[in-house]
Design a protein around this motif. Structure first.
Motif, PDB file in Angstrom:
ATOM      1  N   LYS A 149       0.875  -1.136  -0.191  1.00 50.83           N
ATOM      2  CA  LYS A 149      -0.103  -0.077   0.074  1.00 50.83           C
ATOM      3  C   LYS A 149       1.010   1.202  -0.029  1.00 50.83           C
ATOM      4  CE  LYS A 149      -3.957   1.933   2.781  1.00 50.83           C
ATOM      5  NZ  LYS A 149      -4.006   2.260   3.885  1.00 50.83           N
ATOM      6  N   GLU A 150       1.696   1.104   0.948  1.00 54.88           N
ATOM      7  CA  GLU A 150       2.883   2.417   1.068  1.00 54.88           C
ATOM      8  C   GLU A 150       3.671   2.759  -0.399  1.00 54.88           C
ATOM      9  OE1 GLU A 150       5.870   2.209   4.289  1.00 54.88           O
ATOM     10  OE2 GLU A 150       6.524   4.174   3.524  1.00 54.88           O
ATOM     11  N   LYS A 151       4.093   1.581  -0.965  1.00 52.38           N
ATOM     12  CA  LYS A 151       4.850   1.753  -2.041  1.00 52.38           C
ATOM     13  C   LYS A 151       3.679   2.362  -3.341  1.00 52.38           C
ATOM     14  CE  LYS A 151       6.838  -1.406  -5.743  1.00 52.38           C
ATOM     15  NZ  LYS A 151       7.220  -2.427  -6.169  1.00 52.38           N
ATOM     16  N   SER A 152       2.440   1.959  -3.323  1.00 56.51           N
ATOM     17  CA  SER A 152       1.767   2.144  -4.354  1.00 56.51           C
ATOM     18  C   SER A 152       1.353   3.827  -3.929  1.00 56.51           C
ATOM     19  CB  SER A 152       0.315   1.684  -4.558  1.00 56.51           C
ATOM     20  OG  SER A 152      -0.794   2.366  -4.161  1.00 56.51           O
ATOM     21  N   GLU A 153       1.241   4.410  -2.823  1.00 59.08           N
ATOM     22  CA  GLU A 153       0.880   5.786  -2.530  1.00 59.08           C
ATOM     23  C   GLU A 153       2.121   6.521  -2.710  1.00 59.08           C
ATOM     24  OE1 GLU A 153      -0.010   5.327   1.717  1.00 59.08           O
ATOM     25  OE2 GLU A 153      -2.411   4.855   0.980  1.00 59.08           O
ATOM     26  N   ILE A 154       3.347   6.311  -2.413  1.00 60.84           N
ATOM     27  CA  ILE A 154       4.367   6.693  -2.454  1.00 60.84           C
ATOM     28  C   ILE A 154       4.846   6.997  -4.338  1.00 60.84           C
ATOM     29  CG2 ILE A 154       7.090   6.783  -2.693  1.00 60.84           C
ATOM     30  CD1 ILE A 154       7.020   5.495   0.232  1.00 60.84           C
ATOM     31  N   GLY A 155       4.444   5.964  -5.128  1.00 60.51           N
ATOM     32  CA  GLY A 155       4.520   5.996  -6.492  1.00 60.51           C
ATOM     33  C   GLY A 155       3.588   7.086  -7.061  1.00 60.51           C
ATOM     34  N   LYS A 156       2.247   6.905  -6.403  1.00 56.91           N
ATOM     35  CA  LYS A 156       1.396   8.275  -7.009  1.00 56.91           C
ATOM     36  C   LYS A 156       2.142   9.670  -6.609  1.00 56.91           C
ATOM     37  CE  LYS A 156      -2.570   5.013  -6.545  1.00 56.91           C
ATOM     38  NZ  LYS A 156      -3.406   4.874  -5.586  1.00 56.91           N
ATOM     39  N   ARG A 157       2.418   9.767  -5.340  1.00 56.93           N
ATOM     40  CA  ARG A 157       2.696  10.962  -5.079  1.00 56.93           C
ATOM     41  C   ARG A 157       3.956  11.559  -5.626  1.00 56.93           C
ATOM     42  NH1 ARG A 157       2.116   9.741   0.845  1.00 56.93           N
ATOM     43  NH2 ARG A 157       4.094   9.429   0.887  1.00 56.93           N
ATOM     44  N   PHE A 158       4.786  10.629  -5.986  1.00 58.10           N
ATOM     45  CA  PHE A 158       5.980  10.778  -6.777  1.00 58.10           C
ATOM     46  C   PHE A 158       5.610  11.354  -8.162  1.00 58.10           C
ATOM     47  CE2 PHE A 158       9.771   9.826  -9.257  1.00 58.10           C
ATOM     48  CZ  PHE A 158      10.666  10.317  -8.650  1.00 58.10           C
ATOM     49  N   ASN A 159       4.995  10.696  -8.824  1.00 57.20           N
ATOM     50  CA  ASN A 159       4.376  11.094 -10.190  1.00 57.20           C
ATOM     51  C   ASN A 159       4.007  12.332 -10.172  1.00 57.20           C
ATOM     52  OD1 ASN A 159       5.694   8.721 -11.413  1.00 57.20           O
ATOM     53  ND2 ASN A 159       3.829   7.771 -10.985  1.00 57.20           N
ATOM     54  N   SER A 160       3.015  12.743  -9.101  1.00 59.75           N
ATOM     55  CA  SER A 160       2.292  13.979  -9.236  1.00 59.75           C
ATOM     56  C   SER A 160       3.073  15.184  -8.781  1.00 59.75           C
ATOM     57  CB  SER A 160       1.067  13.957  -8.381  1.00 59.75           C
ATOM     58  OG  SER A 160       1.193  14.265  -7.061  1.00 59.75           O
ATOM     59  N   LYS A 161       4.149  14.723  -7.929  1.00 65.24           N
ATOM     60  CA  LYS A 161       5.166  15.893  -7.740  1.00 65.24           C
ATOM     61  C   LYS A 161       6.124  16.172  -8.712  1.00 65.24           C
ATOM     62  CE  LYS A 161       5.412  16.520  -2.789  1.00 65.24           C
ATOM     63  NZ  LYS A 161       4.736  17.628  -2.750  1.00 65.24           N
ATOM     64  N   LEU A 162       6.697  15.062  -9.587  1.00 62.21           N
ATOM     65  CA  LEU A 162       7.179  15.005 -10.578  1.00 62.21           C
ATOM     66  C   LEU A 162       6.827  16.259 -11.542  1.00 62.21           C
ATOM     67  CD1 LEU A 162       9.939  13.565 -11.172  1.00 62.21           C
ATOM     68  CD2 LEU A 162       8.690  12.209 -12.705  1.00 62.21           C
ATOM     69  N   LYS A 163       5.625  16.323 -11.823  1.00 64.92           N
ATOM     70  CA  LYS A 163       4.953  17.279 -12.760  1.00 64.92           C
ATOM     71  C   LYS A 163       5.182  18.633 -12.455  1.00 64.92           C
ATOM     72  CE  LYS A 163       1.619  14.184 -14.406  1.00 64.92           C
ATOM     73  NZ  LYS A 163       0.399  13.427 -13.534  1.00 64.92           N
ATOM     74  N   ASP A 164       5.242  18.699 -10.767  1.00 65.33           N
ATOM     75  CA  ASP A 164       5.444  19.982 -10.439  1.00 65.33           C
ATOM     76  C   ASP A 164       6.780  20.735 -10.889  1.00 65.33           C
ATOM     77  OD1 ASP A 164       2.828  19.838  -9.284  1.00 65.33           O
ATOM     78  OD2 ASP A 164       3.715  19.230  -7.056  1.00 65.33           O
ATOM     79  N   ARG A 165       7.842  19.682 -10.910  1.00 62.47           N
ATOM     80  CA  ARG A 165       9.113  20.299 -11.267  1.00 62.47           C
ATOM     81  C   ARG A 165       9.048  21.107 -12.450  1.00 62.47           C
ATOM     82  NH1 ARG A 165      13.292  17.088 -12.881  1.00 62.47           N
ATOM     83  NH2 ARG A 165      14.907  17.911 -11.463  1.00 62.47           N
ATOM     84  N   ASN A 166       8.275  21.220 -13.670  1.00 66.12           N
ATOM     85  CA  ASN A 166       8.220  21.825 -14.629  1.00 66.12           C
ATOM     86  C   ASN A 166       8.008  23.403 -14.572  1.00 66.12           C
ATOM     87  OD1 ASN A 166       8.608  19.376 -16.113  1.00 66.12           O
ATOM     88  ND2 ASN A 166       6.459  19.101 -16.448  1.00 66.12           N
ATOM     89  N   GLN A 167       7.046  23.849 -13.542  1.00 67.30           N
ATOM     90  CA  GLN A 167       6.844  24.964 -13.302  1.00 67.30           C
ATOM     91  C   GLN A 167       8.199  26.044 -13.091  1.00 67.30           C
ATOM     92  OE1 GLN A 167       4.685  25.825  -9.684  1.00 67.30           O
ATOM     93  NE2 GLN A 167       4.555  23.936  -9.221  1.00 67.30           N
ATOM     94  N   PHE A 168       8.981  25.174 -12.075  1.00 69.01           N
ATOM     95  CA  PHE A 168      10.426  25.689 -12.061  1.00 69.01           C
ATOM     96  C   PHE A 168      11.363  25.825 -13.122  1.00 69.01           C
ATOM     97  CE2 PHE A 168       8.777  23.890  -7.706  1.00 69.01           C
ATOM     98  CZ  PHE A 168       7.914  25.151  -7.576  1.00 69.01           C
ATOM     99  N   ILE A 169      11.434  24.485 -13.710  1.00 66.21           N
ATOM    100  CA  ILE A 169      12.650  24.315 -14.653  1.00 66.21           C
ATOM    101  C   ILE A 169      12.184  25.279 -15.743  1.00 66.21           C
ATOM    102  CG2 ILE A 169      13.186  22.507 -16.512  1.00 66.21           C
ATOM    103  CD1 ILE A 169      12.463  20.350 -14.548  1.00 66.21           C
ATOM    104  N   GLU A 170      11.085  25.756 -16.049  1.00 63.44           N
ATOM    105  CA  GLU A 170      10.912  26.598 -17.161  1.00 63.44           C
ATOM    106  C   GLU A 170      11.495  28.015 -17.066  1.00 63.44           C
ATOM    107  OE1 GLU A 170       6.047  27.327 -16.605  1.00 63.44           O
ATOM    108  OE2 GLU A 170       6.878  25.888 -18.007  1.00 63.44           O
ATOM    109  N   LYS A 171      11.650  28.381 -15.705  1.00 59.82           N
ATOM    110  CA  LYS A 171      12.244  29.462 -15.271  1.00 59.82           C
ATOM    111  C   LYS A 171      13.771  29.700 -15.235  1.00 59.82           C
ATOM    112  CE  LYS A 171       8.115  31.014 -12.475  1.00 59.82           C
ATOM    113  NZ  LYS A 171       7.633  30.515 -11.538  1.00 59.82           N
ATOM    114  N   ILE A 172      14.389  28.122 -15.254  1.00 62.08           N
ATOM    115  CA  ILE A 172      15.837  28.133 -15.204  1.00 62.08           C
ATOM    116  C   ILE A 172      16.420  27.943 -16.793  1.00 62.08           C
ATOM    117  CG2 ILE A 172      17.795  26.898 -14.104  1.00 62.08           C
ATOM    118  CD1 ILE A 172      15.466  25.965 -11.985  1.00 62.08           C
ATOM    119  N   PRO A 173      17.419  28.943 -17.083  1.00 62.37           N
ATOM    120  CA  PRO A 173      18.164  28.590 -18.316  1.00 62.37           C
ATOM    121  C   PRO A 173      18.997  27.258 -18.252  1.00 62.37           C
ATOM    122  CG  PRO A 173      18.873  30.648 -17.269  1.00 62.37           C
ATOM    123  CD  PRO A 173      17.998  29.835 -16.319  1.00 62.37           C
TER     124      PRO A 173
END
Ligand SMILES: [Zn+2]
Length: 233
Positions: A149-173
């Motif tokens: 259960k924990e593994k699947s929850e971490i997997g889901k949280r990880f994937n959604s957080k991974l998408k959050d990176r984009n908003q920062f990456i696009e501001k960095i050369p």
């Protein structure tokens, strides 16, 4: 703090969370793969079981050897006391052979005692391991459920957080982003640090005045003296 530095700081905070989640995910996967240590315990148990069988076979082998020698020895005894021997030399030879067989039987009996204690030692280990295996199997059944259960929850949280990176990456050369990734990996998740009282908080070293000026005047984040950290005010 300019936009790039602040995007780097936010990205770093996010990546630190992601890397913690990744470590936990990999750890859980490994425990599940090894069935909570059951795979190793079972293989240890199987090895002792094979040893035990081998020792039992050894006892049987010694038993049949003893039987064979005893038969031969009885035959000699019959000859010795049967009154059929008239020749002194033959009598001495048979007596010698009889004594030598008796010695071999004594040796074989000692071997048998050793082999029997190997059988009982391995049997005792097997019994102990069986109790451990049962206990661990019972505990593992519940533990595995919660880990999956924990593994699947971490997997889901990880994937959604991974998408959050984009908003920062696009501001960095791109070049700075490449350096950031390299430094993050090389320095245990620290690629950018704030400077407090002219000290790089990553190296804990006072920065030369020139570096402080460079940091204040540059439009892009600059590296500290060690080259390990981007600096920001
Ligand atoms: Zn530094």
């Amino acid at each position: 703090m300019d936009e790039i530095a602040s995007a780097l700081i936010s990205l770093q905070e996010l990546d630190q969370i992601l890397s913690k989640q990744k470590i936990r995910f990999v750890k859980i996967s490994r425990v599940i793969e090894q069935d909570g240590g059951l795979v190793k315990l079972q293989s240890d148990y199987d090895k002792i079981k094979r040893d035990n069988l081998q020792f039992q076979l050894n006892v049987s082998k010694i038993d049949s050897e003893i039987l064979e020698i005893q038969t031969k020895s009885s035959e000699l005894q019959e000859k010795l006391y049967g009154g059929s021997i008239t020749n002194m030399r033959e009598l001495t030879a048979i007596e010698a052979e009889y004594n030598s067989l008796s010695n071999i039987i004594t040796e074989k009996n000692q071997e048998r005692t050793n082999a029997l204690s190997q059988v009982s030692d391995t049997k005792e280990s097997m019994e102990k391991m069986n109790i451990d295996l049962d206990q661990i199997k019972n505990l593992w059944r519940e533990k595995k459920k919660s880990l999956l259960k924990e593994k699947s929850e971490i997997g889901k949280r990880f994937n959604s957080k991974l998408k959050d990176r984009n908003q920062f990456i696009e501001k960095i050369p791109e070049d700075i982003f490449k350096d950031y990734n390299r430094l993050f990996k090389a320095n245990n998740g620290i690629a950018i640090v704030t400077v407090k009282r002219d000290i790089c908080q990553g190296c804990l070293v006072k920065l030369p005045v020139g570096d402080i000026d460079k940091m204040k005047n540059s439009s892009l984040p600059v590296l500290c003296n060690s080259g390990k950290h981007f600096l920001t005010e």
